[in-house]
Design an enzyme around this catalytic site. Structure first.
Site, mmCIF file in Angstrom:
data_model
loop_
_atom_site.group_PDB
_atom_site.id
_atom_site.type_symbol
_atom_site.label_atom_id
_atom_site.label_comp_id
_atom_site.label_asym_id
_atom_site.label_seq_id
_atom_site.Cartn_x
_atom_site.Cartn_y
_atom_site.Cartn_z
ATOM 1 C CG ASP A 46 -1.772 1.092 1.348
ATOM 2 O OD1 ASP A 46 -3.022 1.043 0.710
ATOM 3 O OD2 ASP A 46 -1.429 2.202 1.745
ATOM 4 C CE1 TYR A 51 0.951 7.946 2.507
ATOM 5 C CE2 TYR A 51 1.440 5.539 1.935
ATOM 6 C CZ TYR A 51 0.622 6.361 2.254
ATOM 7 O OH TYR A 51 -0.689 6.220 2.881
ATOM 8 C CE LYS A 76 -3.498 4.695 0.432
ATOM 9 N NZ LYS A 76 -2.276 4.728 0.786
ATOM 10 C CG HIS A 107 -4.359 9.817 0.191
ATOM 11 N ND1 HIS A 107 -3.045 9.819 -0.122
ATOM 12 C CD2 HIS A 107 -4.286 9.531 1.347
ATOM 13 C CE1 HIS A 107 -2.394 9.375 0.840
ATOM 14 N NE2 HIS A 107 -3.171 9.176 1.983
HETATM 15 P P1 NAD Z 1 0.994 1.679 11.826
HETATM 16 O O1 NAD Z 1 -0.103 1.461 12.825
HETATM 17 O O2 NAD Z 1 1.190 0.556 10.928
HETATM 18 O O3 NAD Z 1 2.090 1.735 12.665
HETATM 19 C C1 NAD Z 1 3.426 1.736 12.235
HETATM 20 C C2 NAD Z 1 4.551 1.966 13.521
HETATM 21 O O4 NAD Z 1 3.985 0.955 14.481
HETATM 22 C C3 NAD Z 1 5.852 1.416 13.037
HETATM 23 O O5 NAD Z 1 6.447 2.739 12.645
HETATM 24 C C4 NAD Z 1 6.522 1.140 14.377
HETATM 25 O O6 NAD Z 1 7.011 2.132 15.138
HETATM 26 C C5 NAD Z 1 5.253 0.487 14.960
HETATM 27 N N1 NAD Z 1 5.253 -1.131 14.899
HETATM 28 C C6 NAD Z 1 5.238 -1.918 13.828
HETATM 29 N N2 NAD Z 1 5.429 -2.919 13.940
HETATM 30 C C7 NAD Z 1 5.365 -3.191 15.142
HETATM 31 C C8 NAD Z 1 5.528 -4.223 15.993
HETATM 32 N N3 NAD Z 1 5.361 -5.667 15.572
HETATM 33 N N4 NAD Z 1 5.595 -4.121 17.357
HETATM 34 C C9 NAD Z 1 5.919 -3.119 17.889
HETATM 35 N N5 NAD Z 1 5.495 -1.874 17.169
HETATM 36 C C10 NAD Z 1 5.439 -1.887 15.741
HETATM 37 O O7 NAD Z 1 0.835 2.851 11.170
HETATM 38 P P2 NAD Z 1 0.934 3.675 9.825
HETATM 39 O O8 NAD Z 1 2.217 3.279 8.872
HETATM 40 O O9 NAD Z 1 0.572 4.981 9.730
HETATM 41 O O10 NAD Z 1 -0.151 2.884 9.016
HETATM 42 C C11 NAD Z 1 -0.076 1.631 8.189
HETATM 43 C C12 NAD Z 1 -0.292 2.125 6.777
HETATM 44 O O11 NAD Z 1 -1.356 2.534 6.417
HETATM 45 C C13 NAD Z 1 0.738 3.278 6.026
HETATM 46 O O12 NAD Z 1 1.775 2.862 6.005
HETATM 47 C C14 NAD Z 1 -0.015 3.543 4.855
HETATM 48 O O13 NAD Z 1 0.146 2.592 3.844
HETATM 49 C C15 NAD Z 1 -1.677 3.549 5.481
HETATM 50 N N6 NAD Z 1 -1.959 4.747 5.795
HETATM 51 C C16 NAD Z 1 -2.996 5.359 5.076
HETATM 52 C C17 NAD Z 1 -3.385 6.659 5.181
HETATM 53 C C18 NAD Z 1 -4.579 7.279 4.561
HETATM 54 O O14 NAD Z 1 -4.856 8.371 4.830
HETATM 55 N N7 NAD Z 1 -5.167 6.630 3.714
HETATM 56 C C19 NAD Z 1 -2.926 7.264 6.362
HETATM 57 C C20 NAD Z 1 -2.050 6.664 7.231
HETATM 58 C C21 NAD Z 1 -1.466 5.387 6.898
#
Ligand code: NAD
Length: 274
Positions: A46, A51, A76, A107
């Site tokens: 994704d 990004y 997106k 988005h």
């Molecule tokens: P996430 O909830 O996936 O959290 C990621 C963070 O959690 C990492 O940076 C790390 O600090 C921690 N983490 C990951 N694995 C872990 C583990 N096993 N144990 C402990 N900590 C851990 O947050 P995200 O990246 O914001 O969301 C995931 C994806 O969603 C994004 O990469 C993106 O692709 C999507 N996203 C979309 C939007 C949108 O507006 N559509 C906005 C934000 C994110």
């Protein structure tokens, strides 16, 4: 290797329920991380134009040698391109090095701009041209879906919204369900900022099932039918996060996680974000 379930979308296509998100992943490390994820068995990535790492995602895909039809790639349309979706789609495909994406999303609705319905009609054309197999939206609240459905002829396949135990957005999820739209949960782990991984409720369940807090929270998501793509740049966490399909939470454990709702956003409010 872990078998990742597929979810059937309202257009008859399927999406892997689990993948890798690459938001806030430095372009300098994205190719390495995506390559490692693909080695571990991830098949769903994704990304988004904003990004700034579509080219690195594409490079990892090209080097993997994995057949294109075994991969699922989402990108997106950024907010400033809602009146320019055809060109923006071409730019994303060029960067990704692909002739189509599996899923293209608006988005954010950015309601003040008043351009998301027009963008949706362009996405319908992009889908008809075969450049995006499925089309959907992100951060659409029920009223934004209603406006889109009033003028569009395709129902979005997915709506990607912020969901984690401390922000469950049940109204938005219910609207998605009413329309047959699959919910994708972004920031499924609360981006490590909210209490989702540290709450005593989560850690007690993790101890009880012999899993990590992240695995418990991701399992909670998949048991509700959400699609998730947690982000990590660390190989051991990439492996940990995908090991969620060989155990189950009980109804009581799911209910305990449901009780963590606290209205804690880690991202912007879609109703005001422009
Ligand atoms: P996430 O909830 O996936 O959290 C990621 C963070 O959690 C990492 O940076 C790390 O600090 C921690 N983490 C990951 N694995 C872990 C583990 N096993 N144990 C402990 N900590 C851990 O947050 P995200 O990246 O914001 O969301 C995931 C994806 O969603 C994004 O990469 C993106 O692709 C999507 N996203 C979309 C939007 C949108 O507006 N559509 C906005 C934000 C994110």
């Amino acid at each position: 290797m872990t078998t990742i379930p597929a979810i059937t979308l309202n257009d008859g296509r399927t999406i892997p329920q689990f993948g890798l998100g690459v938001f806030l992943m430095d372009p300098g490390e994205t190719e390495r991380v995506v390559s490692e994820a693909l080695e571990l068995g991830y098949r769903h990535i994704d990304t988004a134009a904003i990004y700034g790492n579509e080219a690195e995602v594409g490079a990892a895909i090209a080097k993997s040698g994995i057949p294109r039809d075994e991969l699922y790639v989402t990108t997106k349309l950024w907010n400033s391109r809602q009146t320019d979706a055809h060109v923006a789609m071409r730019e994303s495909l060029d960067k990704l090095g692909l002739d189509h994406v599996d899923l293209y999303l608006i988005h954010w609705p950015t309601p003040e701009k008043g351009t998301y319905v027009g963008a949706w009609l362009d996405l319908e054309e992009i889908q008809a041209q075969g450049l995006a197999t499925s089309i959907g939206v992100s951060n659409f609240m029920p009223e934004h879906l209603d406006a889109l459905l009033a003028q569009g002829s395709v129902v979005p396949a997915v709506n990607q919204i912020e969901v984690h135990p401390t922000l469950q957005q049940r109204d938005a999820v219910a609207a998605n369900q009413r329309h047959g739209i699959v919910t994708e949960a972004w920031s499924p782990l609360g981006r490590g900022k909210a209490d989702d991984l540290t709450s005593p409720v989560v850690t007690a369940i993790a101890d009880a099932v012999g899993r990590t807090p992240a695995q418990v929270v991701l399992r909670w998501h998949v048991q509700q039918g959400y699609v998730v793509f947690p982000k990590s740049s660390r190989r051991e966490r990439l492996a940990e996060n995908m090991r969620i399909f060989d155990f189950a939470l009980t109804d009581d454990q799911v209910a305990a996680l449901d009780s963590l709702e606290a209205g804690t956003r880690v991202g912007p409010d879609p109703r005001t974000f422009n």
